[in-house]
Write a protein that holds these residues in place. Structure first.
Motif, PDB file in Angstrom:
ATOM      1  N   ASP A  54      -1.080   2.451   8.527  1.00 18.36           N
ATOM      2  CA  ASP A  54      -2.266   2.067   9.306  1.00 18.36           C
ATOM      3  C   ASP A  54      -2.000   0.854  10.187  1.00 18.36           C
ATOM      4  N   GLN A  70      -6.143  13.205  -0.543  1.00 17.61           N
ATOM      5  CA  GLN A  70      -5.559  14.530  -0.267  1.00 17.61           C
ATOM      6  C   GLN A  70      -4.218  14.312   0.413  1.00 17.61           C
ATOM      7  N   ARG A  88      -5.875   8.116  -6.104  1.00 18.50           N
ATOM      8  CA  ARG A  88      -5.028   7.142  -5.397  1.00 18.50           C
ATOM      9  C   ARG A  88      -4.213   6.325  -6.383  1.00 18.50           C
ATOM     10  N   ALA A 109      -8.024  13.761   7.126  1.00 15.16           N
ATOM     11  CA  ALA A 109      -7.316  13.410   5.879  1.00 15.16           C
ATOM     12  C   ALA A 109      -5.798  13.321   6.082  1.00 15.16           C
ATOM     13  N   GLU A 168       0.950 -14.187   2.078  1.00 10.40           N
ATOM     14  CA  GLU A 168       0.846 -13.579   3.413  1.00 10.40           C
ATOM     15  C   GLU A 168       1.903 -14.152   4.326  1.00 10.40           C
ATOM     16  N   GLY A 209      -4.277  10.081   7.148  1.00  8.56           N
ATOM     17  CA  GLY A 209      -3.799   8.692   7.199  1.00  8.56           C
ATOM     18  C   GLY A 209      -2.665   8.404   6.234  1.00  8.56           C
ATOM     19  N   ALA A 210      -2.836   8.810   4.985  1.00  7.77           N
ATOM     20  CA  ALA A 210      -1.809   8.524   3.975  1.00  7.77           C
ATOM     21  C   ALA A 210      -0.562   9.361   4.231  1.00  7.77           C
ATOM     22  N   SER A 211      -0.771  10.623   4.582  1.00  6.52           N
ATOM     23  CA  SER A 211       0.384  11.490   4.862  1.00  6.52           C
ATOM     24  C   SER A 211       1.184  10.939   6.036  1.00  6.52           C
ATOM     25  N   GLY A 269       0.857  -1.194   0.000  1.00 10.03           N
ATOM     26  CA  GLY A 269       0.000   0.000   0.000  1.00 10.03           C
ATOM     27  C   GLY A 269       0.889   1.238   0.000  1.00 10.03           C
ATOM     28  N   ILE A 270       0.330   2.327   0.488  1.00  9.19           N
ATOM     29  CA  ILE A 270       1.044   3.609   0.418  1.00  9.19           C
ATOM     30  C   ILE A 270       2.333   3.570   1.250  1.00  9.19           C
ATOM     31  N   SER A 271       2.249   3.055   2.480  1.00  7.83           N
ATOM     32  CA  SER A 271       3.445   3.074   3.342  1.00  7.83           C
ATOM     33  C   SER A 271       4.508   2.088   2.842  1.00  7.83           C
ATOM     34  N   GLU A 323       2.564  -9.094  -0.959  1.00  6.50           N
ATOM     35  CA  GLU A 323       1.228  -8.497  -1.015  1.00  6.50           C
ATOM     36  C   GLU A 323       0.169  -9.601  -1.063  1.00  6.50           C
ATOM     37  N   LYS A 324      -0.859  -9.410  -0.229  1.00  8.06           N
ATOM     38  CA  LYS A 324      -1.914 -10.419  -0.114  1.00  8.06           C
ATOM     39  C   LYS A 324      -2.784 -10.533  -1.380  1.00  8.06           C
ATOM     40  N   ARG A 325      -3.057  -9.375  -1.991  1.00  7.67           N
ATOM     41  CA  ARG A 325      -3.965  -9.379  -3.143  1.00  7.67           C
ATOM     42  C   ARG A 325      -3.267  -9.957  -4.391  1.00  7.67           C
ATOM     43  N   ARG A 362     -18.100   6.411  -1.243  1.00  6.24           N
ATOM     44  CA  ARG A 362     -17.165   7.040  -2.169  1.00  6.24           C
ATOM     45  C   ARG A 362     -17.685   7.030  -3.580  1.00  6.24           C
ATOM     46  N   ASP A 399       0.717  -3.671   6.285  1.00  8.30           N
ATOM     47  CA  ASP A 399      -0.455  -4.293   5.651  1.00  8.30           C
ATOM     48  C   ASP A 399      -1.778  -3.670   6.070  1.00  8.30           C
TER      49      ASP A 399
HETATM   50  C1  LIG Z   1     -12.881   7.156   3.557  1.00  5.96           C
HETATM   51  C2  LIG Z   1     -11.415   7.380   3.729  1.00  5.96           C
HETATM   52  C3  LIG Z   1     -10.828   8.491   3.128  1.00  5.96           C
HETATM   53  C4  LIG Z   1      -9.462   8.735   3.314  1.00  5.96           C
HETATM   54  N1  LIG Z   1      -8.925   9.838   2.718  1.00  5.96           N
HETATM   55  C5  LIG Z   1      -7.633  10.141   2.978  1.00  5.96           C
HETATM   56  C6  LIG Z   1      -7.056  11.329   2.446  1.00  5.96           C
HETATM   57  O1  LIG Z   1      -7.700  12.088   1.700  1.00  5.96           O
HETATM   58  N2  LIG Z   1      -5.770  11.620   2.787  1.00  5.96           N
HETATM   59  C7  LIG Z   1      -5.034  10.795   3.597  1.00  5.96           C
HETATM   60  O2  LIG Z   1      -3.876  11.140   3.905  1.00  5.96           O
HETATM   61  N3  LIG Z   1      -5.531   9.639   4.062  1.00  5.96           N
HETATM   62  C8  LIG Z   1      -6.806   9.288   3.790  1.00  5.96           C
HETATM   63  N4  LIG Z   1      -7.321   8.126   4.279  1.00  5.96           N
HETATM   64  C9  LIG Z   1      -6.446   7.197   5.005  1.00  5.96           C
HETATM   65  C10 LIG Z   1      -5.513   6.418   4.064  1.00  5.96           C
HETATM   66  O3  LIG Z   1      -6.235   5.835   3.019  1.00  5.96           O
HETATM   67  C11 LIG Z   1      -4.764   5.325   4.826  1.00  5.96           C
HETATM   68  O4  LIG Z   1      -4.262   5.853   6.027  1.00  5.96           O
HETATM   69  C12 LIG Z   1      -3.600   4.788   3.994  1.00  5.96           C
HETATM   70  O5  LIG Z   1      -4.061   4.197   2.799  1.00  5.96           O
HETATM   71  C13 LIG Z   1      -2.817   3.756   4.794  1.00  5.96           C
HETATM   72  O6  LIG Z   1      -1.748   3.270   4.033  1.00  5.96           O
HETATM   73  P1  LIG Z   1      -1.096   1.875   4.390  1.00  5.96           P
HETATM   74  O7  LIG Z   1       0.037   1.681   3.459  1.00  5.96           O
HETATM   75  O8  LIG Z   1      -0.812   1.811   5.848  1.00  5.96           O
HETATM   76  O9  LIG Z   1      -2.245   0.817   4.133  1.00  5.96           O
HETATM   77  P2  LIG Z   1      -2.987   0.481   2.773  1.00  5.96           P
HETATM   78  O10 LIG Z   1      -2.833   1.583   1.782  1.00  5.96           O
HETATM   79  O11 LIG Z   1      -4.346   0.034   3.183  1.00  5.96           O
HETATM   80  O12 LIG Z   1      -2.174  -0.773   2.192  1.00  5.96           O
HETATM   81  C14 LIG Z   1      -2.126  -2.020   2.836  1.00  5.96           C
HETATM   82  C15 LIG Z   1      -1.700  -3.063   1.809  1.00  5.96           C
HETATM   83  O13 LIG Z   1      -1.436  -4.296   2.473  1.00  5.96           O
HETATM   84  C16 LIG Z   1      -2.112  -5.356   1.798  1.00  5.96           C
HETATM   85  N5  LIG Z   1      -2.387  -6.399   2.794  1.00  5.96           N
HETATM   86  C17 LIG Z   1      -3.408  -6.474   3.683  1.00  5.96           C
HETATM   87  N6  LIG Z   1      -3.263  -7.545   4.464  1.00  5.96           N
HETATM   88  C18 LIG Z   1      -2.129  -8.176   4.082  1.00  5.96           C
HETATM   89  C19 LIG Z   1      -1.425  -9.325   4.539  1.00  5.96           C
HETATM   90  N7  LIG Z   1      -1.886 -10.038   5.565  1.00  5.96           N
HETATM   91  N8  LIG Z   1      -0.280  -9.670   3.899  1.00  5.96           N
HETATM   92  C20 LIG Z   1       0.215  -8.934   2.863  1.00  5.96           C
HETATM   93  N9  LIG Z   1      -0.414  -7.832   2.399  1.00  5.96           N
HETATM   94  C21 LIG Z   1      -1.551  -7.445   3.008  1.00  5.96           C
HETATM   95  C22 LIG Z   1      -3.344  -4.706   1.221  1.00  5.96           C
HETATM   96  O14 LIG Z   1      -3.877  -5.474   0.168  1.00  5.96           O
HETATM   97  C23 LIG Z   1      -2.781  -3.357   0.775  1.00  5.96           C
HETATM   98  O15 LIG Z   1      -2.210  -3.418  -0.499  1.00  5.96           O
HETATM   99  C24 LIG Z   1      -8.681   7.844   4.094  1.00  5.96           C
HETATM  100  C25 LIG Z   1      -9.258   6.727   4.669  1.00  5.96           C
HETATM  101  C26 LIG Z   1     -10.620   6.477   4.491  1.00  5.96           C
HETATM  102  C27 LIG Z   1     -11.241   5.284   5.151  1.00  5.96           C
END
Ligand SMILES: Cc1cc2nc3c(=O)[nH]c(=O)nc-3n(C[C@H](O)[C@H](O)[C@H](O)COP(=O)(O)OP(=O)(O)OC[C@H]3O[C@@H](n4cnc5c(N)ncnc54)[C@H](O)[C@@H]3O)c2cc1C
Length: 377
Positions: free
Chosen positions: A286, A46, A105, A296, A126, A298-300, A10-12, A32-34, A181, A155
């Motif tokens: 996350d 954002q 995204r 907004a 996984e 979470g991603a930042s 994902g993003i992180s 990656e799980k998917r 959405r 993840d």
């Molecule tokens: C409605 C909504 C709107 C949002 N809008 C914003 C915004 O505008 N700006 C902002 O900054 N943030 C926003 N966020 C938050 C943001 O989307 C998340 O904080 C961000 O995507 C988290 O990134 P991540 O890399 O931690 O997780 P994710 O981007 O969720 O990536 C996790 C990855 O891990 C994979 N995975 C899951 N389980 C496993 C496993 N067991 N083994 C291997 N891979 C696995 C998934 O398939 C995925 O590819 C929003 C959230 C929501 C709910």
């Protein structure tokens, strides 16, 4: 050369991989799980200047100008009558080429993937177990195992890897809210607009310079645990229509026939801030902590965590969690406050909120402590 396993693309995870690509001291693989990453999603995101600054380190400013948008303001609007309450000039937090940015995204994910060779990502897999020794021996779902120096857990909010590493259930909690959405057809404003109504708010912003707009609504919904976990419910047309009518009943904008690519999902957040410490296993994004989405951030914050962790590993220091805890607490209380304020049901409280917003959005001290502290640090 140190070997790193990144769990989750994902993003992180992908930002972390981009940092590793620029450093020859490390080798890495992503798990990656998917079966594949969705590169067609038209939903938006954002990104505030704190993450844009970090993205620019890996070439984000070279993205085609057409594929991103730079809003100047956040407008606060009463959803019921469409009257503007006030606005915040968000350009005041920008620094030269680090500008508050909105985009799809999928554009962000594609940008990350540009510099990560396909061979580095393993799909449909996984982490199942870790054996701790001189090296970390990771057992994967396909019966393979491999040794690593570090594991980066990225993840996402439902992080199963977190529960495995912690040796207990670390599931998030349902925020009693649902996200709706889509892309909205009839809109024409290059800024971010937050429409506040009783028990819901929705946000509209451009995702590029092609007049495409993201619509995201957070709707309070007291679903049972079983309902919140029921994937079929969130795909059910009647349920989607009931969410749209809940907004339509109290909004000037009519969403019927105005939204496309609609998707709904329950919103989960971290139960508490709990740092799980295992030698050379670290959590980012996350999987470390998940906030209510109304700020907004979470991603930042996901990008910030990956950046800080990378620096810690590189410099063999141990500041990462200490500094993160402070930032997580600051962002979480603002996210919770926004979630409460944007969805107020009681008309009197909503009236007081609107008066307060008019004052606060022009108050230097408030803007510095509430926003600048997060965006500029
Ligand atoms: C409605 C909504 C709107 C949002 N809008 C914003 C915004 O505008 N700006 C902002 O900054 N943030 C926003 N966020 C938050 C943001 O989307 C998340 O904080 C961000 O995507 C988290 O990134 P991540 O890399 O931690 O997780 P994710 O981007 O969720 O990536 C996790 C990855 O891990 C994979 N995975 C899951 N389980 C496993 C496993 N067991 N083994 C291997 N891979 C696995 C998934 O398939 C995925 O590819 C929003 C959230 C929501 C709910």
């Amino acid at each position: 050369m140190k070997k790193i396993a990144i769990i989750g693309a994902g993003i992180s995870g992908l930002y972390f991989a981009n940092l590793l690509e620029m450093d020859s001291d490390f080798d890495y693989k992503i798990y990656e799980k998917r079966p594949t990453l969705n590169l067609d999603e038209s939903y938006g995101i954002q990104l505030s200047v704190n993450s844009i600054k970090l993205l620019n380190k890996i070439g984000f400013k070279d993205l085609k100008a057409h594929d991103v948008s730079f809003p100047n303001k956040v407008n606060f609007i009463d959803a019921k009558n469409n009257n503007k309450i006030c606005d915040i000039d968000i350009t005041r937090f920008n620094e030269e080429s680090n500008r508050y940015t909105t985009l799809k995204r999928s554009t962000l994910i594609k940008f990350f993937l540009n510099k990560v060779p396909d061979s580095k990502i393993n799909y449909n897999i996984e982490l199942k177990d870790v054996e701790y020794g001189e090296k970390l021996k990771v057992n994967f779902s396909n019966n393979l195992n491999e040794n690593f120096d570090y594991i980066i857990v990225s993840d996402g909010v439902f992080s199963n890897t977190r529960s495995i590493i912690a040796g207990k259930d670390t599931n998030p909690k349902f925020l009693k809210s649902v996200a709706l959405r889509g892309n909205i057809k009839t809109h024409n404003n290059s800024d971010i607009s937050i429409f506040m109504g009783p028990n819901f708010h929705f946000v509209i912003y451009p995702v590029n310079k092609n007049k495409e707009y993201n619509f995201v609504s957070i709707i309070k919904k007291n679903l049972s645990k079983k309902q919140a976990e029921d994937e079929k419910l969130f795909k059910n047309n009647d349920f989607l229509q009931s969410l749209i009518s809940q907004i339509n009943q109290n909004a000037f904008i009519n969403l019927n026939d105005n939204l496309e690519n609609i998707k709904a999902f329950p919103i989960y957040v971290s139960k508490k801030l709990e740092i799980i410490k295992r030698k050379n296993v670290f959590f980012v994004g996350d999987a470390l902590f998940s906030f209510p989405p109304s700020f907004a951030q979470g991603a930042s914050q996901s990008i910030e965590t990956s950046n800080d962790l990378f620096a810690d590993i590189k410099n063999e220091s141990d500041k990462y969690y200490r500094e993160r805890i402070i930032k997580i607490k600051s962002v979480n209380c603002r996210s919770k406050l926004n979630h409460l304020a944007f969805n107020l049901k009681n008309p009197f409280f909503a009236f007081v909120r609107n008066i307060s917003l008019k004052y606060l959005t022009k108050n230097e001290r408030f803007l510095k402590s509430y926003l600048e502290k997060i965006y500029r640090n």
